[in-house]
Design an enzyme around this catalytic site. Structure first.
Site, short mmCIF file in Angstrom:
data_model
loop_
_atom_site.label_atom_id
_atom_site.label_comp_id
_atom_site.label_asym_id
_atom_site.label_seq_id
_atom_site.Cartn_x
_atom_site.Cartn_y
_atom_site.Cartn_z
N HIS A 67 -50.00 95.78 -25.69
CA HIS A 67 -50.98 94.93 -26.37
C HIS A 67 -50.52 93.48 -26.26
O HIS A 67 -49.35 93.19 -26.46
CB HIS A 67 -51.07 95.34 -27.84
N ASN A 85 -52.02 89.38 -27.25
CA ASN A 85 -53.07 88.52 -27.76
C ASN A 85 -52.57 87.09 -27.70
O ASN A 85 -51.43 86.81 -28.06
CB ASN A 85 -53.42 88.91 -29.20
N ARG A 117 -54.18 83.14 -28.61
CA ARG A 117 -55.37 82.47 -29.14
C ARG A 117 -55.05 81.03 -29.53
O ARG A 117 -53.90 80.70 -29.84
CB ARG A 117 -55.93 83.23 -30.35
N HIS A 137 -38.14 93.63 -23.34
CA HIS A 137 -37.66 92.62 -24.28
C HIS A 137 -36.94 91.47 -23.56
O HIS A 137 -37.02 90.32 -24.00
CB HIS A 137 -36.75 93.25 -25.34
N GLY A 140 -68.17 91.45 -36.34
CA GLY A 140 -67.89 91.20 -34.92
C GLY A 140 -68.42 92.35 -34.07
O GLY A 140 -68.95 93.32 -34.60
#
Lengths: 291, 291
Positions: free
Chosen positions: B104, B106, B108, B139, B251
């Site tokens: 995952h 993200n 923004r 990592h 949404g």
């Protein structure tokens, strides 16, 4: 201990036995029993069925706990921390067959040291196939159970249920509703109501199981069920007060999440085929008068 | 429009293309593209892969929206309603094989009319098999990506991530963490940081996919993955701020819930066999130093 409370507790304990016996008889598989004690006072009996002949996963859980309530509980009850006693019977049954609905029942009695005592609970049905005669039967039994004790009460409790089991972000219900009530004054009438609801559980559900258990179904029926089970999980994890409260107050995770069905699918942009029974079923996940 | 914002927007839009190209190349199946417009301003490009050769379900979603914020959004941001602009790239990939982790990401950027601008985001990995060299590789790439821009920043962002992706009621993490940051001042350094993180996505993940994609796995491995996917759903529906905020502010449900894997199992009292790789893996769902 309050007599109303102890009568309810005894009733729920016996009801657990009665219901498990009937379910074992129709399924052919026995429930597993897990007796547990709560460090702070009380305990319960968790009855679980996994991979039965009819039921893929189910729990019929009795609990009776007491002691000093936590700040969290007090806050939720809009009161100050004090001694309490709470007993309840919680049922959730997820059948393999999409022709047999998932059913959920909860009955509980809560008693506070400072005198207040009340009942909460309800029954609701989550079908996966538009078998309207079953939905009507279910609601008819609930209506009789409520109205035979308190005139016109079904209407109120049905409306509560339609509102409670609503998946807001989807603008649809989890299933086809049933009845739901909470904070009902602890008096003789409401004890009779709670018992009437408890007593009608088997009548509301078993005839449907009996009628549908040998019906064939298609892979498309199964797929629709797996997707709707995903909605069931969405509701329980995002909105269900009991589930969230249980998890956040470090309740027994496995008992709380017995409500989640074993196999679940989340399919991107899933839409049932137009005019299929599943697309018909979608319309019924909205509040409706079933009788 | 702020130059920092428009630079970020352009970067994320291009990154979506770069990442999708690489994923299509390794998977062999194309993403579906869904261009959408937001009534109140802006829109996005949702890229979805379903039933690929490697990926069972995945989304690489770019959005850039603007307009007047709702009361809800203002409240969450501790400010008063005003015009805003927000762009982001969200990635979630659920492979079929339990040997390949779910990933995952993200990134923004949020800009307020009244002058404030900030970055948020992160990458985290959810493996289902104790392949420690993969965890270390992941990592290490993240550490280099962070520390090459801001000395010692990996340590802070890793700690944030361990705290954020924590399933409180289970006392365990969703996966093995990664990095997570929010409300990072919109300046040139942090833009470089965001880009460095975005640029490292493919390096952090693709070598693992490449190495594991043809490895055999057992039914027990699959079962463990399906159960852990259940935990993933628990986290996303109970705790993930983005998911809950998206659902509660109406949404696009399908885009938000692309994060939920297709097949999920909730097995009562599931415990991996002692000394199995799965029971070893359970220990790694706790904060640890991987480098």
């Amino acid at each position: 201990m309050d007599k109303l409370f102890s009568t309810t507790e005894k009733y729920l304990r016996e009801l657990q036995g009665t219901i498990c016996n009937s379910l074992e008889e129709i399924d052919g598989k026995q429930f597993l029993t897990d007796n547990w004690k709560r460090k702070e006072g009380g305990g319960g009996v968790t009855k679980v069925i996994v991979n039965g002949n009819i039921f893929e996963k189910g729990g019929v859980n009795f609990s009776s706990v007491h002691g000093m309530m936590s700040e969290d509980v007090a806050k939720q009850l809009h009161t100050s921390p004090q001694n309490f006693a709470a007993c309840g019977l919680s049922i959730i049954l997820h059948p393999f067959s999409p022709r047999i609905p998932t059913i959920h029942m909860n009955l509980r009695c809560f008693s506070l040291e400072k005198g207040k005592i009340w009942f909460g609970g309800g029954i609701d049905l989550t079908p996966y196939y538009p078998l309207l005669e079953d939905f009507k039967h279910f609601h008819k039994i609930l209506k009789d159970a409520c109205n035979s004790v308190v005139e016109n009460s079904y209407k109120t409790y049905k409306k509560n249920c339609d509102e409670y089991f609503y998946i807001k972000h989807r603008h649809e219900m989890r299933g086809i509703g049933g009845i739901f009530f909470d904070y009902l004054d602890g008096n003789e009438i409401n004890l009779r109501l709670a018992k009437s609801v408890g007593d009608c559980f088997l009548n509301s559900y078993m005839p449907i199981v009996e009628k549908r258990k040998d019906e064939k179904y298609s892979p498309g029926d199964k797929k629709f069920q797996l997707v709707r089970r995903g909605r069931y999980v969405e509701f329980n994890l995002i909105y269900d007060r009991g589930t969230l409260f249980g998890l956040k107050t470090e309740g027994n995770i496995e008992s709380i999440l017995i409500s989640l069905p074993t196999e679940v699918n989340y399919i991107y942009n899933y839409l049932p085929r137009p005019n299929s029974p599943h697309s018909v079923m979608m319309k019924y996940y909205q509040p409706a008068n079933w009788i």
